[in-house]
Design a protein around this motif. Structure first.
Motif, PDB file in Angstrom:
ATOM      1  N   ILE A 179       0.600  -1.059  -0.142  1.00  0.00           N
ATOM      2  CA  ILE A 179      -0.086  -0.011  -0.087  1.00  0.00           C
ATOM      3  C   ILE A 179       0.885   1.051  -0.417  1.00  0.00           C
ATOM      4  O   ILE A 179       0.698   2.302  -0.967  1.00  0.00           O
ATOM      5  N   LYS A 180       2.223   0.973   0.882  1.00  0.00           N
ATOM      6  CA  LYS A 180       2.880   2.307   0.555  1.00  0.00           C
ATOM      7  C   LYS A 180       3.777   2.502  -0.596  1.00  0.00           C
ATOM      8  O   LYS A 180       3.418   3.673  -0.995  1.00  0.00           O
ATOM      9  N   ARG A 181       3.868   1.150  -0.925  1.00  0.00           N
ATOM     10  CA  ARG A 181       4.692   1.742  -2.312  1.00  0.00           C
ATOM     11  C   ARG A 181       3.384   2.211  -4.154  1.00  0.00           C
ATOM     12  O   ARG A 181       3.944   3.075  -4.056  1.00  0.00           O
ATOM     13  N   MET A 182       2.244   1.788  -3.544  1.00  0.00           N
ATOM     14  CA  MET A 182       1.489   2.213  -4.788  1.00  0.00           C
ATOM     15  C   MET A 182       0.739   3.947  -4.448  1.00  0.00           C
ATOM     16  O   MET A 182       0.440   4.698  -5.394  1.00  0.00           O
ATOM     17  N   MET A 183       0.532   4.250  -2.837  1.00  0.00           N
ATOM     18  CA  MET A 183       0.339   5.721  -2.309  1.00  0.00           C
ATOM     19  C   MET A 183       1.785   6.223  -3.061  1.00  0.00           C
ATOM     20  O   MET A 183       1.885   7.218  -3.498  1.00  0.00           O
ATOM     21  N   SER A 184       2.817   5.660  -2.906  1.00  0.00           N
ATOM     22  CA  SER A 184       4.231   6.222  -3.261  1.00  0.00           C
ATOM     23  C   SER A 184       3.979   6.744  -4.501  1.00  0.00           C
ATOM     24  O   SER A 184       4.165   8.025  -5.038  1.00  0.00           O
ATOM     25  N   ASP A 185       3.847   5.546  -5.446  1.00  0.00           N
ATOM     26  CA  ASP A 185       3.734   6.554  -6.439  1.00  0.00           C
ATOM     27  C   ASP A 185       2.918   6.853  -7.386  1.00  0.00           C
ATOM     28  O   ASP A 185       2.666   7.177  -8.050  1.00  0.00           O
ATOM     29  N   LEU A 186       1.367   6.541  -6.711  1.00  0.00           N
ATOM     30  CA  LEU A 186       0.207   7.570  -7.088  1.00  0.00           C
ATOM     31  C   LEU A 186       0.626   8.847  -6.796  1.00  0.00           C
ATOM     32  O   LEU A 186       0.333   9.859  -7.280  1.00  0.00           O
ATOM     33  N   ASN A 187       1.632   9.349  -5.438  1.00  0.00           N
ATOM     34  CA  ASN A 187       0.975  10.569  -5.338  1.00  0.00           C
ATOM     35  C   ASN A 187       2.781  11.454  -6.317  1.00  0.00           C
ATOM     36  O   ASN A 187       2.122  12.508  -6.946  1.00  0.00           O
ATOM     37  N   ASP A 188       3.544  10.640  -6.962  1.00  0.00           N
ATOM     38  CA  ASP A 188       4.529  10.735  -7.973  1.00  0.00           C
ATOM     39  C   ASP A 188       3.842  11.246  -9.819  1.00  0.00           C
ATOM     40  O   ASP A 188       3.985  12.027 -10.050  1.00  0.00           O
ATOM     41  N   LEU A 189       3.041  10.342  -9.867  1.00  0.00           N
ATOM     42  CA  LEU A 189       2.167  10.477 -11.030  1.00  0.00           C
ATOM     43  C   LEU A 189       1.118  12.124 -10.722  1.00  0.00           C
ATOM     44  O   LEU A 189       1.185  12.517 -11.348  1.00  0.00           O
ATOM     45  N   LEU A 190       0.489  12.199  -9.231  1.00  0.00           N
ATOM     46  CA  LEU A 190       0.136  13.139  -9.629  1.00  0.00           C
ATOM     47  C   LEU A 190       0.706  14.151  -9.499  1.00  0.00           C
ATOM     48  O   LEU A 190       0.278  15.798 -10.073  1.00  0.00           O
ATOM     49  N   ALA A 191       2.055  14.056  -8.969  1.00  0.00           N
ATOM     50  CA  ALA A 191       3.277  15.513  -9.182  1.00  0.00           C
ATOM     51  C   ALA A 191       3.713  15.688 -10.376  1.00  0.00           C
ATOM     52  O   ALA A 191       3.019  16.734 -10.678  1.00  0.00           O
TER      53      ALA A 191
END
Length: 651
Positions: A179-191
């Motif tokens: 989950i933490k990896r998904m959240m990190s990748d998601l925030n990178d995508l949104l940024a």
């Protein structure tokens, strides 16, 4: 041996429901026609029909009422402190179990642990934080504390990702890392998207690795942001709706999610990214919840999304914004909130509107307004005439007649025989029908059936010239006589235009002045506050109409609820006086005498029972050789049509 056939059954998704009852356009048009005849515009009449609905479908007003009822139920039944209550319950169970485990132990460590438990702060969030490094002796205590952390993590993620709570039942450390990896990748995508970079490839890679967390199956980054921002804004509105103390305690507890502060940090970063990418979402509003059923964070966020969806549905169903269309209604949202029946009703309302327009029942006037077409007016006339014929049959035992005229001469046309017809058969057509029908079935013998019979259509030898004078003074509107008067004119027009096509009908309206109108103008005529009942002017126009057809039987029908209070002066101006002046009555009677000289007897349909009106119409009947009929409003149409049929034969 072949296997038996197997069948499967399921919902029908390909187009309209083939088993749905057909739309009743005639009933819809009757309702629209009544609204128009009461003075509403066709557009408003159509809108009113869609709002009220029909016998077999709920209208927009009822669907809107159910939307507001559903919204009220959510706020009246629920409260938002469910997560706090559940954490408190699990914590109390854990502390009680731990104290029971420590009590038998005489060691100083056990007493120190008891003292530590006794010194816990009263705040649930602070107590959970204090126990983050506590070494539990009780298995129940240890398990409950783990449940608290897992539940906080599940609720936190459920409030941002719909369906996540169910997917995270029995969370393992590996799940938390994923989950933490998904959240990190998601925030990178949104940024990256916020910086204006092309994220198409990054989005595809993200969904390939983490697509299991997004059952909405977004097709691009924007769709992903839209779904996440709506949920995140709902979670923020949930926090806004809590008390300040509850909000502070929940915010502190979130740091204990899965026992890993990084999860809460990633969620905070996600909220910040979404808020900057979708500032138009509702991040600030709050709702007041008054119920007793506690909702967790995920359920609270869902309740907020439901409320927002219901608000949007109420606006769509209200159709009050510029350019509103029934196609704007979100059928999926309507199904989620009110069920499949509401979806069917909304679809049928949209289909009804499309069908009314497609069948050419409305047209654009030169000024851009919507109006009924001649086809729609004919249908209204058919309905009005059918009602009148039904009243004649029930009143005098007559049946509906399909004769083109009253007696005798063939028109050259034929029609299928119906029960009760007494006209001669058209033998050649009857035999031809029997031969064709028998041949179509492959039979070598010809057998005659009732369905083969055609009869000779006949028409009336004489023709009539008809002047229908209808009172349009304000009292007709005020006393509820406006629509029956219009329906009467429609029925008579329909009868003459379809059964007595050689007759000449003119509809004359009279208020302060009189004028001739066609059936479409009469149907859309609005009541006007204007004093005056100018029967004198109406009879002048009736006389002009009769003189144009000297070879026809003259029929003059007057529908009124008041004695004459106005007449036409020689300069064309209308003179009004109440009570009526002798001169008004005198010039009106002069026109009655003039019509009598043309062979016209006047039938007056008196609506009302005023003695002065009764005395006047009796005088008209005596002077013209006519008669006075005092029908009730329901029987007005039948009375006028019956008198027309009687009068056209010559009295």
């Amino acid at each position: 041996m072949t296997a038996p056939d197997h069948y499967s059954y399921g919902p029908y998704h390909d187009g309209p429901d083939p088993l749905a009852p057909p739309l009743d356009l005639r009933d819809a048009l009757d309702q629209i026609g009544r609204e128009v005849m009461e003075g509403g515009s066709p557009r408003r009449a159509l809108e009113e029909l869609l709002r009220r609905g029909m016998r077999d479908m709920r209208g927009l007003d009822e669907l809107t009422r159910q939307v507001w009822q559903r919204r009220s139920d959510i706020t009246r039944r629920n409260r938002l402190d469910g997560t706090l209550q559940e954490v408190r319950r699990l914590l109390d169970e854990a502390l009680n179990a731990e104290r029971r485990a420590l009590f038998p132990d005489p060691s100083d460590d056990a007493r120190f642990a008891e003292a530590r438990l006794d010194a816990l702060p009263p705040s649930t969030a602070a107590a959970v934080g204090e126990l983050s490094e506590y070494d539990w002796r009780s298995e129940t205590g240890r398990e409950n504390y783990r449940k608290i952390r897992d539940m906080l993590g599940q609720e936190l993620l459920e409030s941002r990702f719909q369906g996540m709570k169910q997917a995270l039942q029995g969370t393992t450390p590996q799940d938390v890392e994923r989950i933490k990896r998904m959240m990190s990748d998601l925030n990178d995508l949104l940024a990256a998207h916020a910086r204006g970079e092309d994220t198409e490839q990054q989005f595809a890679e993200f969904m390939a690795e983490h697509g299991e967390f997004f059952p909405e199956n977004p097709r691009n980054t924007d769709e992903l942001i839209d779904a996440l921002a709506a949920r995140s804004a709902a979670a923020q509105r949930m926090l806004n709706s809590m008390s300040e103390q509850q909000r502070a305690e929940l915010s502190e507890l979130i740091g204990q999610a899965f026992g890993d502060p990084e999860v809460a940090a990633q969620v905070a970063a996600l909220d910040a990214n979404l808020r900057s990418l979708r500032p138009g979402e509702d991040w600030e509003s709050a709702q007041r919840f008054r119920g007793q059923d506690p909702l967790g964070m995920g359920e609270g966020a869902q309740a907020m999304q439901d409320l927002a969806e219901l608000d949007a549905l109420a606006e769509q169903l209200g159709q009050s914004y510029p350019g509103a269309r029934l196609e704007d209604i979100d059928l999926d949202a309507l199904t989620r909130q009110l069920g499949d029946e509401a979806r069917v009703d909304a679809q049928r309302l949209a289909e009804l509107e499309r069908e009314l327009r497609r069948q050419g029942l409305f047209e654009r006037a030169p000024d851009g307004s919507l109006r009924l077409t001649p086809k729609a007016l004919r249908r209204l006339g058919e309905t009005a005439l059918r009602s009148v014929i039904g009243q004649l049959r029930s009143r005098r035992g007559e049946r509906d007649t399909a004769l083109a005229g009253a007696a005798g001469e063939p028109t050259g046309a034929s029609r299928p025989w119906r029960f009760g017809d007494t006209e001669p058969w058209d033998v050649s057509r009857t035999v031809r029908n029997a031969v064709l029908r028998s041949a179509s079935t492959g039979s070598r013998t010809v057998r005659m059936d009732v369905s083969d019979v055609e009869i000779v259509e006949t028409e009336q030898r004489s023709r009539a010239v008809v002047a229908l004078c209808v009172d349009t003074s304000w009292s007709m509107v005020q006393e509820g006589r406006w629509v029956p008067m219009k329906r009467t004119a429609l029925a008579l027009h329909q009868l003459i235009s379809t059964r007595f096509r050689s007759d000449a009908l003119e509809v004359i309206t009279f208020g302060r002045h009189a004028g001739t109108v066609d059936v479409s103008e009469l149907t859309a005529l609005e009541g006007v506050w204007e004093q005056g009942t100018n029967l004198h002017h109406a009879l002048l126009l009736a006389g002009r109409h009769l003189r144009r057809h000297p070879d026809a039987v003259p029929v003059v029908l007057v529908v009124t609820d008041g004695e004459p209070t106005a007449h036409l002066e020689s300069d064309g101006e209308a003179y009004f006086s109440w009570p009526p002046q002798p001169r008004t009555l005198a010039v009106t009677m002069t026109q009655v005498d003039a019509l009598a000289k043309l062979g016209a007897s006047i039938t007056v349909f008196m609506l009302g029972d005023e003695p002065r009106l009764a005395a006047f119409v009796d005088l008209v009947a005596r002077r013209s050789g006519g008669r006075v009929i005092s029908p009730d409003l329901d029987g007005l149409g039948a009375a006028v049509v019956s008198d027309y049929l009687h009068g056209r034969r010559g009295r």
